[in-house]
Enzyme design. Sequence first.
Site, short mmCIF file in Angstrom:
data_model
loop_
_atom_site.label_atom_id
_atom_site.label_comp_id
_atom_site.label_asym_id
_atom_site.label_seq_id
_atom_site.Cartn_x
_atom_site.Cartn_y
_atom_site.Cartn_z
N ARG A 90 -6.87 3.28 -2.03
CA ARG A 90 -7.73 2.01 -2.57
C ARG A 90 -8.36 1.46 -1.26
O ARG A 90 -9.49 0.72 -1.26
CB ARG A 90 -6.73 0.99 -3.13
CG ARG A 90 -6.25 1.40 -4.50
CD ARG A 90 -5.18 0.39 -4.82
NE ARG A 90 -4.35 0.86 -5.98
CZ ARG A 90 -3.15 0.62 -5.92
NH1 ARG A 90 -2.63 0.06 -4.96
NH2 ARG A 90 -2.32 1.10 -6.85
N CYS B 97 4.70 -6.93 2.81
CA CYS B 97 6.25 -6.82 2.27
C CYS B 97 7.21 -7.53 3.11
O CYS B 97 8.13 -7.66 2.85
CB CYS B 97 6.44 -5.33 2.92
SG CYS B 97 6.33 -5.08 4.73
#
Length: 530
Positions: A200, A318
């Site tokens: 992506r 994250c």
Amino acid sequence: GKEVEGKGEPTKDICGKRGPLFIAPTVKLFIDGKFIESKSDKWMDIHNPATNEVIGRVPQATKAEMDAAVSSCKRAFPSWADTSILSRQQVLLRYQQLIKENLKEIARLITLEQGKTLADAEGDVFRGLQVVEHACSVTSLMLGETMPSITKDMDLYSYRLPLGVCAGIAPFNFPAMIPLWMFPMAMVCGNTFLMKPSERVPGATILLAKLLQDSGAPDGTLNVIHGQHEALFSFVVIIYFLLKAVNFICDHLDIKAISFVGSNQAGEYIFERGSRHGKRVQANMGAKNHGVVMPDANKENTLNQLVGAAFGAAGQRCMALSTAILVGEAKKWLPELVERAKKLRVNAGDQPGADLGPLITPHAKERVCNLIDSGTKEGASILLDGRDIKVKGYENGNFVGPTIISNVKPNMICYKEEIFGPVLLVLETDTLDEAIKIVNDNPYGNGTAIFTTNGATARKYSHLVDVGQVGVNVPIPVPLPMFSFTGSRASFRGDTNFYGKQGIQFYTQLKTVTSQWKEEDASLSSPAVV
Ligand code: NAD
């Protein structure tokens, strides 16, 4: 950068059907020092997440191209491993300079493909740059150990050697930082590297590869291949292609180690399969990071930190602080937290003043909205709802506004799943011990933070909490590169972490030599001197 542009062809989806007829630039493969157009007949569109316009196309590299990339790494290895450590250091020294000079251009590319704000994109490059800078101290980091005179005339010493060809698979959320955790560390140790960026956001890696080449890295020391894009695959096709590319890396006999960062689903699979084929694997994976707020915390700082860490980068970090546990009287701060979150400006990442941008894909937006829905169905309360946000001029973007859900319980789906969006869950407890139990009962161990002005409370929390990276009044405690990224439990598989001393250990193996040079033998070899 010009390397990501090509002549282009009418866009075509992965199943071979023709899409609308317009020209989109193609992302190149980087094989044996050349940026080449893939011969693949499987191409995937890259979208600007703020508009969903197609901005480029990335190939699913063919088997022959992947093989060529590994062969190139393999051919380049012996002479790169034999290149003096000072010369490898010089390449990295030039590289850090070129990254600095091109930081804004890399950041612009990140914002275009990934959606985060320009400031966040610059931070993304900057955190990766710090790893490159640290890798320049390889001359100290790779030192071995010696133990002289273990017996008469006998010495023992060990030194670190590169492994060979290493591979890296990176996620979409930090297009520069995470590849930079991988190949510079591996290469400065003398390994060659096969990089697969996220399909992506491939642009930043290609630009970084070009800058590395300009820094003097010989052909074949870094190769870049591409692949995979779930939105365009049917479920069966996804599994087929994911397994094809992943199995290639996991099974290839010439690849000695794999660094993976991404979701648990992919990471667990790669860890198991790569390990079974005798490789070293380090896998940094998903997270659920808790911020414990004590009533004695500095309220002003804490609320600002919470808002920044929960919603910054649209929660696609994250280490995002996605869950707050308010202890005792700190529960009363909730309305103020909501007020602060309301003030954040949601906009395309390149717009001035934007605090957070869009999510990566329409699918990611739908998933986040479904998880918010699940919270309401299971009895949580939505205090701030970003699902229906409209961003003027960017009506087609994948935007979700800051969302705060309170009365969350650990058995709810929204708590159990990693949301990876701008959503803050709020739990409440009466004591610190209860908060610690919640955090330790959660399977993930990536990051956590405690907010308090009491040193003993902070110490107790840091000591008892079973999470790899702890912040004390620091919401996102990502260690600087002289330390290592030490996520634990379900957030990590492997035994040697990314970057820092652990990174050097991961990308090297020890050789230990026990040698005896008997004094009385010296006269045999060179009598004239002795
Ligand atoms: P992802 O797992 O979908 O993709 C990561 C990489 O693996 C990509 O290159 C992708 O092409 C590839 N991939 C995808 N599915 C695969 C499969 N089944 N087998 C093999 N490879 C596969 O992850 P993502 O959506 O790009 O990134 C988000 C995830 O990454 C979140 O879970 C986030 O917590 C995690 N993450 C973790 C860290 C960390 O350091 N712990 C850092 C950043 C992101």
